[in-house]
Design an enzyme around this catalytic site. Structure first.
Site, PDB file in Angstrom:
ATOM      1  CB  THR B  56      -0.940   0.007   1.214  1.00 54.41           C
ATOM      2  OG1 THR B  56      -1.674  -1.207   1.241  1.00 54.41           O
ATOM      3  CG2 THR B  56      -1.905   1.168   1.140  1.00 54.41           C
ATOM      4  CE  LYS B  83      11.794  13.544  18.970  1.00 55.21           C
ATOM      5  NZ  LYS B  83      12.120  14.849  18.366  1.00 55.21           N
TER       6      LYS B  83
END
Lengths: 196, 327
Positions: B56, B83
């Site tokens: 994809t 993060k």
């Protein structure tokens, strides 16, 4: 957000009441025969000729032109269609148009003399797109342009090599080309403008 | 067409047919020496994949590049997501860079719908959790139509883990939009709850018995095998892999019986395949298998989707369109 219906191209299938005929069936067929002869004369025969119609009405016109040439020369002329949608410079100004497949004759276009065939030559932008589309398919020896009607108002340095009829128009007029294969009738009409 | 492609249900039959028609012209491009058209020059497409993907992601990237758009790939690992940045902040950050489209794969169902509420650019669903995968359904429809012609009245059988399959959900919608009849087959543990409500609609049926469907009175035009998603198989849905294969795998024996009834039957699999589990190698490599056609169609169909979402005047950031005579 939904987008509006696809806008009809300049050659829509309904004709306004003020339309007047400028080319009849006979005129169209005579013009195509003459263009066929001009193409042969210019090319000194049918050697290496490929006709590519620009959809939608350029395609049946290209087929008829090929038939005219075959009548004269006896040799079969390869005919194809060249979809230019992906190369248009006005894509962002319209709702999306569906792209269609181009049909290029099996022998290709490399080193051939390609004659582009369209119904109306106007701004020249369609032909510019067609030249771009063509350059991605190969490298013809020469590219020429045959149109049924040249209505002027060019926006690009493009001219036709073979013209069925020069038709001086004003910008607010519309030229409608009908061909029997798609519309059931052969005729060129003009509508709109300051009624003449 | 709307600005986003979140669900297969966003597309009308006419829109699906337009996309597939455009995809055919894009497919021609794939066979050319110069695989590039200028159509999306100046557009920027970001592929944001929060889940792993080979076909994809690469096909969306190739699709954008062949149409001259600038495509950039981001993945959750290696972006600020690792993060601790929230999906909303990440999406709005990317959107603030004035990109034109965001192609998103996410493990949460509904993530693309949610992102579409937050951003100005187009959002394309490249698979969200167990919800939908609309471009997969379009490429499957393209592959089927190439071989079978018009899908009106055709009988397509979808087999496998329906509960966790976004491919199945989008496929049922698109196939029904195109008029096909769909039978879905799964073990009772992998049949979504509430699917009974769908069955009411005509041309749709469910079954627990694969052999009964394949050998039934209604001839099968194509079989689509779904991947057994090992990463989601911790719930004890079936006792052993072997037992799954016996009951629901497209084994060599089942393929032989199918081909005996209809030599032109098609075998599809969205990939990646677990050979020997849901599909036998003999079936995956049979002449009836169109698995690689599906991959090849993937690029063409995704080009068509990008084209239909981005090329026209409905595109984002063109609020001040110049009206007037253009032709």
């Amino acid at each position: 957000m939904t987008c509006p219906d696809l806008s009809e191209p300049a050659t829509s299938s309904s004709t306004p009441a003020d339309a007047r005929d400028v080319m009849t069936e006979g005129d169209i067929s005579r013009a195509l025969r003459r263009i066929g002869h001009e193409i042969l004369e210019r090319n000194k025969g049918s050697e290496g000729l490929v006709l590519l119609g620009i959809p939608s009405r350029g395609v049946p016109l290209a087929r008829r032109l090929a038939a005219c040439i075959e009548d004269v020369e006896g040799a079969e002329i390869p005919v194809g269609e060249l979809d230019i949608t992906l190369h248009r410079d006005d894509l962002r100004r319209h709702p999306v148009r569906t792209a269609h497949r181009s049909r290029i004759p099996a022998a290709g276009i490399d080193d051939k003399v390609v004659v582009l065939v369209d119904d109306v030559l106007y701004s020249g932008r369609t032909i510019r797109a067609a030249l771009d589309a063509l350059s991605e398919l190969g490298r013809p020896r020469a590219v020429r342009l045959a149109v049924l009607v040249d209505r002027g108002h060019r926006e690009l340095p493009i001219r036709a090599d073979h013209v069925g009829k020069n038709l001086p128009t004003s910008r607010d007029e519309r030229v409608h080309v009908r061909v029997a294969e798609l519309d059931g009738i052969d005729v060129v009409r003009i509508s709109g403008g300051e009624g003449r | 067409m709307s600005k986003h492609l979140i669900s297969s249900a966003d597309l009308s039959r006419a829109e699906v047919e337009d996309i597939l028609e455009t995809a055919a012209s894009m497919h021609d491009l794939q066979r050319r020496e110069v695989k590039k058209v200028p159509t999306l020059r100046g557009r920027t497409i970001i592929n944001f994949f929060f889940e792993d993907s080979t076909r994809t992601r690469s096909s969306f990237e190739i699709a954008g590049k062949w149409m001259s758009a600038d495509t950039i790939n981001l993945s959750a690992k290696g972006s600020s997501t690792s993060k601790g940045e929230s999906l909303r902040d990440t999406a709005m950050t990317v959107d603030a860079m004035a990109v034109d489209a965001l192609v998103i794969r996410h493990n949460a169902s509904g993530a693309c719908h949610q992102v579409a509420q937050w951003v100005r650019c187009s959002v394309i669903n490249a698979g969200d959790g167990t919800h939908e995968h609309p471009t997969q359904a379009l490429l499957d429809a393209y592959t089927l139509r190439t071989r079978l012609g018009d899908l009106d009245g055709k009988h397509i059988v979808i087999v496998g883990d329906l509960t966790h399959s976004r491919v199945f959900r989008s496929n049922v919608i698109t196939l029904k939009t195109l008029g096909a009849r769909v039978t879905v087959v799964a073990p009772p543990t992998l049949m979504p709850s509430g699917i009974g409500a769908w069955s009411a609609a005509d041309g749709f049926s469910t079954s627990w018995d694969l052999d009964a469907v394949l050998g039934g009175d209604d001839p099968v035009d194509a079989v689509m095998m779904l991947r057994v998603q090992r990463e989601r198989m911790s719930g004890g849905y079936f006792p052993t892999a072997r037992e799954y294969t016996v009951g629901y795998g497209l084994t060599r024996d089942r393929l032989d019986r199918l081909v005996a009834r209809n030599a032109d039957v098609l075998v599809l699999h969205p990939g990646p395949m677990n050979r020997g589990l849901e599909i036998a190698p003999e079936a995956a490599d049979a002449p009836q298998s169109v698995v690689l056609d599906q991959v090849s169609a993937g690029v063409a169909v995704r080009m068509a989707v990008l084209y239909h979402l981005l090329a026209g005047d409905d595109a984002p950031a063109t609020t001040a369109t110049t009206e007037g005579v253009v032709r």
